[in-house]
Design a protein around this motif. Structure first.
Motif, PDB file in Angstrom:
ATOM      1  N   ASP A   1       0.830  -1.208   0.000  1.00 21.47           N
ATOM      2  CA  ASP A   1       0.000   0.000   0.000  1.00 21.47           C
ATOM      3  C   ASP A   1       0.863   1.255   0.000  1.00 21.47           C
ATOM      4  O   ASP A   1       0.534   2.255  -0.653  1.00 21.47           O
ATOM      5  CB  ASP A   1      -0.937   0.012   1.206  1.00 21.47           C
ATOM      6  N   ALA A   2       1.971   1.228   0.736  1.00 16.94           N
ATOM      7  CA  ALA A   2       2.869   2.380   0.768  1.00 16.94           C
ATOM      8  C   ALA A   2       3.544   2.576  -0.588  1.00 16.94           C
ATOM      9  O   ALA A   2       3.743   3.715  -1.029  1.00 16.94           O
ATOM     10  CB  ALA A   2       3.918   2.200   1.864  1.00 16.94           C
ATOM     11  N   GLN A   3       3.899   1.483  -1.266  1.00 17.98           N
ATOM     12  CA  GLN A   3       4.497   1.601  -2.594  1.00 17.98           C
ATOM     13  C   GLN A   3       3.504   2.206  -3.588  1.00 17.98           C
ATOM     14  O   GLN A   3       3.865   3.065  -4.397  1.00 17.98           O
ATOM     15  CB  GLN A   3       4.966   0.234  -3.083  1.00 17.98           C
TER      16      GLN A   3
ATOM     17  N   ARG B   1       1.481   6.980  -6.693  1.00 18.99           N
ATOM     18  CA  ARG B   1       0.433   7.980  -6.958  1.00 18.99           C
ATOM     19  C   ARG B   1       0.928   9.389  -6.659  1.00 18.99           C
ATOM     20  O   ARG B   1       0.605  10.340  -7.382  1.00 18.99           O
ATOM     21  CB  ARG B   1      -0.812   7.664  -6.127  1.00 18.99           C
ATOM     22  N   LEU B   2       1.727   9.532  -5.590  1.00 21.79           N
ATOM     23  CA  LEU B   2       2.267  10.841  -5.232  1.00 21.79           C
ATOM     24  C   LEU B   2       3.169  11.375  -6.339  1.00 21.79           C
ATOM     25  O   LEU B   2       3.093  12.561  -6.708  1.00 21.79           O
ATOM     26  CB  LEU B   2       3.043  10.735  -3.922  1.00 21.79           C
ATOM     27  N   PHE B   3       4.025  10.523  -6.901  1.00 19.17           N
ATOM     28  CA  PHE B   3       4.887  10.946  -7.999  1.00 19.17           C
ATOM     29  C   PHE B   3       4.059  11.430  -9.189  1.00 19.17           C
ATOM     30  O   PHE B   3       4.353  12.468  -9.799  1.00 19.17           O
ATOM     31  CB  PHE B   3       5.813   9.802  -8.433  1.00 19.17           C
TER      32      PHE B   3
ATOM     33  N   ASN C   1       4.604   6.934 -14.811  1.00 16.22           N
ATOM     34  CA  ASN C   1       4.963   5.553 -14.479  1.00 16.22           C
ATOM     35  C   ASN C   1       4.030   4.951 -13.440  1.00 16.22           C
ATOM     36  O   ASN C   1       3.338   5.656 -12.700  1.00 16.22           O
ATOM     37  CB  ASN C   1       6.408   5.495 -13.975  1.00 16.22           C
ATOM     38  N   THR C   2       4.033   3.637 -13.389  1.00 14.83           N
ATOM     39  CA  THR C   2       3.296   2.884 -12.371  1.00 14.83           C
ATOM     40  C   THR C   2       4.264   1.977 -11.631  1.00 14.83           C
ATOM     41  O   THR C   2       5.356   1.672 -12.120  1.00 14.83           O
ATOM     42  CB  THR C   2       2.201   2.005 -12.997  1.00 14.83           C
ATOM     43  N   HIS C   3       3.846   1.535 -10.450  1.00 22.95           N
ATOM     44  CA  HIS C   3       4.565   0.478  -9.742  1.00 22.95           C
ATOM     45  C   HIS C   3       3.779  -0.821  -9.933  1.00 22.95           C
ATOM     46  O   HIS C   3       2.540  -0.806  -9.950  1.00 22.95           O
ATOM     47  CB  HIS C   3       4.681   0.812  -8.255  1.00 22.95           C
TER      48      HIS C   3
ATOM     49  N   SER D   1      -7.173   7.081  -9.361  1.00 19.17           N
ATOM     50  CA  SER D   1      -6.136   8.104  -9.201  1.00 19.17           C
ATOM     51  C   SER D   1      -5.918   8.876 -10.492  1.00 19.17           C
ATOM     52  O   SER D   1      -5.617  10.078 -10.476  1.00 19.17           O
ATOM     53  CB  SER D   1      -4.823   7.453  -8.744  1.00 19.17           C
ATOM     54  N   LEU D   2      -6.082   8.212 -11.632  1.00 17.49           N
ATOM     55  CA  LEU D   2      -5.928   8.882 -12.922  1.00 17.49           C
ATOM     56  C   LEU D   2      -7.134   9.756 -13.239  1.00 17.49           C
ATOM     57  O   LEU D   2      -6.997  10.795 -13.897  1.00 17.49           O
ATOM     58  CB  LEU D   2      -5.699   7.843 -14.017  1.00 17.49           C
ATOM     59  N   GLU D   3      -8.308   9.350 -12.791  1.00 18.90           N
ATOM     60  CA  GLU D   3      -9.479  10.207 -12.947  1.00 18.90           C
ATOM     61  C   GLU D   3      -9.273  11.534 -12.214  1.00 18.90           C
ATOM     62  O   GLU D   3      -9.653  12.605 -12.720  1.00 18.90           O
ATOM     63  CB  GLU D   3     -10.726   9.495 -12.418  1.00 18.90           C
TER      64      GLU D   3
END
Length: 418
Positions: free
Chosen positions: A227-229, A234-236, A256-258, A270-272
């Motif tokens: 969850d932290a990753q 999302r923060l980036f 980018n995504t993780h 998050s993209l919305e």
């Protein structure tokens, strides 16, 4: 005070000496050979790589055997690390007869010794090694506690992390809550004009107690859990959009995504939010090409992204398997070719150049734009142009830089599709 034993120890009359007389040069040579023999014994001794469990409560200990000890994603590696940030053959630990050494094998993200990139260097007990988003400490295994084990096994010992090996979970939580990150942007150019039409947003940490490298930050976040990753990823992305949204003519932004984000809810949502934040900025989501193995999910994700006007790019195409059938079922807007296809392509055998050109042609038939990653020379750029790439990215064109550098670059085209 250094004593001269040759003068202070009396000879017994009539008795032959039981030691060989050595002059100073011979004595130094003998001492050197003894020390080298000792070093060789140490180099082949019981060494392990220590790594913290995600919960921080245990240490995994992997014997560095046999030598050379290869690290990578490949299944035949002595240490297999299943991460898109780790190359198939990433690095190796070997003995030069005097000491253990660490050698990078042309990995994409580099090999780090005590937080510094290295190509070939000696390693010692207590050194910290980074391969992609994995962190290890070099440690010696006490021979008195050693037992006969499978050389390829990973041992788990319960106990606290060694001092200096712990990373700060508290600082990472603070970084996430306060958003202390920034972004740099690497231009992506059109071929053959070399005009900037897009950029890739690359995260950097700004917390004084944490490293700047996103790879290391994700490793620390991993100790807090997936969850932290996902939150860090999302923060980036959000910071990238916040920084670029006010440019008069923002280029297409690759975000980018993780990998953990593809396994948990919240990615599309998050993209919305980003689309609402910056409705006039063209966004493209990058996912690793290995995700194509989940064809049904990728088809669903592509559809959902198109509904909110976000493009899709597959990164590192060809790093694992060139999934051509899956590519046809869920074609992206952009296909980013792994740099191993690109490095040295100008001097590569004709067979390799034809292979690359055929893959580019196959993508073109699917109306997919192709990006050559890691272009570092004019000769490689020319070869990529001949192969038919529509876009290119790499140090030959521009290094990652601040958002202000993009302001002077008028985008060559808009839109995410063909």
């Amino acid at each position: 005070m250094v004593m001269d034993f040759e003068k202070t120890v009396p000879m017994v009359a009539g008795r032959k000496r039981d030691t060989q007389p050595l002059d100073a040069p011979k004595a130094r040579d003998l001492r050197t050979r003894i020390l080298e023999a000792k070093a060789r014994a140490i180099a082949t001794g019981d060494w392990v790589l220590e790594r913290a469990d995600a919960d921080g409560g245990a240490v995994q200990r992997t014997p560095i055997l046999p030598l050379p000890f290869r690290v990578g994603r490949a299944a035949d590696s002595e240490l297999v690390l299943a991460s898109p940030h780790v190359s198939k053959t990433h690095a190796e630990i070997y003995s030069d007869g005097e000491a253990l050494r660490l050698r990078d094998l042309g990995s994409r993200n580099g090999t780090f010794l005590n937080h510094q990139p290295v190509s070939d260097a000696a390693i010692h007990c207590g050194d910290i090694l980074h391969f992609g988003d994995y962190e290890f400490r070099v440690a010696g295994e006490e021979k008195t506690a050693a037992k006969k084990v499978d050389d390829t096994a990973t041992l788990v010992r319960q106990g606290p992390l060694p001092r200096g090996f712990e990373t700060s979970s508290r600082d990472l939580r603070q970084l996430l809550s306060e958003g202390t990150v920034t972004m740099v942007f690497q231009p992506i150019v059109d071929m053959p004009t070399s005009r900037v039409s897009a950029c890739e947003a690359l995260g950097r940490g700004c917390h004084p107690g944490l490293p700047e490298s996103p790879v290391e930050l994700f490793e620390i976040a991993g100790k807090l859990g997936p969850d932290a990753q996902a939150e860090l990823s999302r923060l980036f992305r959000r910071r990238a959009v916040e920084m670029i949204q006010d440019l008069p003519e923002a280029p297409v932004v690759f975000l980018n995504t993780h990998p953990v984000e593809l396994e948990r809810p919240g990615l599309v949502e998050s993209l919305e939010e980003l689309r609402t934040l910056a409705p006039n900025v063209d966004l493209v989501l990058e996912i690793h090409e290995s995700a194509l193995a989940q064809t049904d999910f990728i088809v669903w994700l592509r559809t959902r992204l198109m509904e909110i006007n976000v493009g899709l790019a597959y990164d590192d195409f060809g790093a694992g398997q060139a999934r051509l059938f899956e590519l046809a079922e869920a074609p992206p807007h952009y296909l980013k070719f792994d740099r191993r296809f690109i490095t040295g392509i100008d001097n590569a055998p004709v067979s390799r150049q034809r292979l690359v050109a055929s893959l580019v042609a196959a993508a073109r038939e699917l109306l997919v734009r192709t990006v050559a990653e890691g272009v570092e020379t004019a000769e490689e750029a020319a070869a990529c142009m001949r192969a038919g790439f529509t876009h290119a990215q790499g140090y030959h064109f521009a290094r990652p830089g601040p958002v202000e550098a993009l302001g002077a670059c008028a985008p060559a085209s808009r839109g995410k599709g063909s």
